[in-house]
Scaffold this active site. Structure first.
Site, PDB file in Angstrom:
ATOM      1  N   CYS A  57      18.366  28.497   1.823  1.00  0.00           N
ATOM      2  CA  CYS A  57      18.945  29.420   0.851  1.00  0.00           C
ATOM      3  C   CYS A  57      18.785  28.876  -0.569  1.00  0.00           C
ATOM      4  O   CYS A  57      19.759  28.582  -1.267  1.00  0.00           O
ATOM      5  CB  CYS A  57      20.423  29.649   1.181  1.00  0.00           C
ATOM      6  SG  CYS A  57      21.143  31.046   0.313  1.00  0.00           S
ATOM      7  N   GLU A  58      17.536  28.695  -0.982  1.00  0.00           N
ATOM      8  CA  GLU A  58      17.192  28.191  -2.310  1.00  0.00           C
ATOM      9  C   GLU A  58      15.884  28.839  -2.740  1.00  0.00           C
ATOM     10  O   GLU A  58      14.903  28.831  -1.976  1.00  0.00           O
ATOM     11  CB  GLU A  58      17.004  26.662  -2.305  1.00  0.00           C
ATOM     12  CG  GLU A  58      18.247  25.859  -2.055  1.00  0.00           C
ATOM     13  CD  GLU A  58      19.170  25.822  -3.258  1.00  0.00           C
ATOM     14  OE1 GLU A  58      18.704  26.093  -4.379  1.00  0.00           O
ATOM     15  OE2 GLU A  58      20.362  25.514  -3.071  1.00  0.00           O
ATOM     16  N   PRO A 107       0.787  -1.243   0.000  1.00  0.00           N
ATOM     17  CA  PRO A 107       0.000   0.000   0.000  1.00  0.00           C
ATOM     18  C   PRO A 107       0.810   1.279   0.000  1.00  0.00           C
ATOM     19  O   PRO A 107       0.281   2.348  -0.309  1.00  0.00           O
ATOM     20  CB  PRO A 107      -0.817  -0.109   1.292  1.00  0.00           C
ATOM     21  CG  PRO A 107      -0.842  -1.559   1.608  1.00  0.00           C
ATOM     22  CD  PRO A 107       0.460  -2.107   1.137  1.00  0.00           C
TER      23      PRO A 107
END
Length: 467
Positions: free
Chosen positions: A394-395, A320
């Site tokens: 920091c992206e 599952p």
């Protein structure tokens, strides 16, 4: 209902006021039961309560960000698969979320458990999962991992390549034992999901191709091996799948392969594992099938195809995946800043920055996964405003939720709760920007328990042994 495709554009067009499926909510304080652990409510103070625990209390005790898992909800979903697929093997996906406590829950509910590494095997065993109920997956199992699995008596190894067959045979001879194996095959089914979690098309790393004849050759090879017990075929077409059409094609192609195997060897394969990848509701646009409905559809498809190929119905098993732990989990963040960014055409976007981000949930950055979110610490009568919930990293791509309606008065110090966070979030966490990983807290009947403690900066410093 039209389902969202999680591979959508990262940068939604602000002029469109969010994706087409996203509607302005009539009541920002409402709890959509399809998205949350069962029994989730708002109390008289407007606080969200999960498993009898107000999320404000969880945050006060354990800090933020924090992941919580509702034990009762987790167990109920496991039991639903166990009971709906009665007579089938049901294997929980350890990669989705695994701790010793969760392994114990899975074992106590009578399910098996899929592992893919030495770490997952050891953790599952430490949690009390019997080795005989483990399935060992992976496209590059090491000699050490294979040997450990055989020594522990792991119930089944899912073979992924000819190199691995030789590796298993070598270990079996060294240990004077026999390996019980299934051969993972690629059926060529193009599941409607993101490329990275579609796993049955030809051009990807998992399994052996039916179309190219490699799958049949591997089955015959394992069947002829004196140190292998060939249990059958394993198929997995992908993850976060809502429809049964892909499974229908996969069942037909795997049973045709079983028929070809019988023609080649005179023997019938005793088992077929259909994998899983059943979808869950991350947003109101998602409408997963009920477990009992899935089970009935699978039963009919297997019976029909077995009659068509003249095969004895094999033992059946499924995996599952996120469908057990995903809906049982909630992430809690604290808002740090709120910023309105002016856009062209007299439009604006509200950026709500929280104290987590892509280090604790990489899925939105990895394949643009969609989530929902609400204010958890209070109710609000403010107007809804289209917002983007972003992390602290920091992206530019550190986006947790690209488009969601939050109240206009959202402010620093508010708690943001994200449902559907039980699978592939905390389990895929990293230390990007040297951020410690958040804890995993179990909730049940008003009590909390720590399943994974919060990492500290001291933990990270101890790993750095340089001068």
């Amino acid at each position: 209902m039209t389902h969202t495709h999680i591979a959508g554009s990262i940068h939604a067009d602000a002029a469109q006021a969010g994706p087409q499926w996203l509607a302005v909510p009539e009541d920002l304080n409402a709890i959509d039961a399809a998205l949350w652990p069962r029994g989730t409510t708002r109390d008289e103070q407007g606080r969200i309560v999960v498993g009898g625990c107000a999320l404000t209390d969880v945050a006060a005790e354990h800090g933020t960000p924090t992941y919580l898992i509702d034990e009762a909800d987790f167990r109920a979903r496991a039991a639903e698969f166990r009971d709906s697929f009665a007579g089938w093997g049901v294997y929980y996906a350890g990669k989705a979320l695994l701790t010793r406590t969760i392994a114990r829950w899975v074992a106590e509910e009578g399910l098996g458990l899929d592992v893919t590494t030495m770490g997952e095997m050891r953790l599952a065993l430490a949690g009390g999962m019997p080795a005989a109920r483990l399935g060992f997956h992976g496209n590059n199992k090491s000699r050490e991992e294979i040997r450990f699995a055989l020594e522990q008596g792991v119930g089944r190894i899912i073979v992924d390549s000819f190199d691995e067959i030789a590796r298993i045979e070598e270990a079996c001879r060294d240990l004077d034992t026999t390996a019980r194996v299934l051969v993972r095959v690629t059926t060529g089914v193009e599941a409607h999901t993101h490329e990275y979690i579609a796993t049955a098309h030809e051009d990807q790393k998992f399994g052996l191709s039916i179309q190219g004849g490699h799958a049949l050759a591997a089955l015959v090879r394992c069947h002829a091996s004196p140190v292998m017990e060939l249990m059958g075929i394993h198929s997995h077409i992908g993850s976060q799948i809502f429809e049964t059409h892909g499974f229908e094609v996969a069942i037909r192609r795997t049973l045709r392969l079983a028929h070809q195997f019988r023609t080649a060897t005179g023997s019938e394969l005793p088992e077929l594992d259909l994998g899983g990848g059943f979808g869950i509701a991350y947003t109101p646009a998602d409408s997963p099938m009920a477990t009992a409905e899935l089970a009935a559809a699978f039963e009919d498809m297997v019976d029909h195809e077995c009659r068509g190929f003249g095969l004895t119905r094999p033992r059946m098993s499924i995996e599952p995946g996120r469908a057990i732990c995903g809906p049982a989990g909630v992430a809690i963040y604290e808002v740090g800043t709120v910023k309105v960014v002016e856009l062209e055409g007299n439009k604006a976007r509200v950026y709500v920055s929280v104290d987590g981000g892509m280090s604790d949930n990489i899925r939105p950055a990895l394949y643009a996964a969609e989530y929902s979110a609400v204010i958890a610490n209070r109710a609000s009568v403010a107007e809804p405003v289209l917002s983007r919930v972003v992390g602290k990293h920091c992206e530019g791509g550190d986006i947790l939720i690209r488009d969601v309606f939050l109240p206009h008065d959202v402010a620093p110090g508010d708690l943001i709760a994200v449902p559907g966070s039980g699978a592939y979030a905390r389990s895929m966490a990293s230390n990007y920007n040297q951020v410690p990983k958040p804890p995993l807290v179990g909730v049940r009947d008003g009590d909390t328990s720590i399943l994974l403690r919060r990492e500290t900066l001291d933990d990270l410093m101890r790993l750095d042994v340089g001068q």
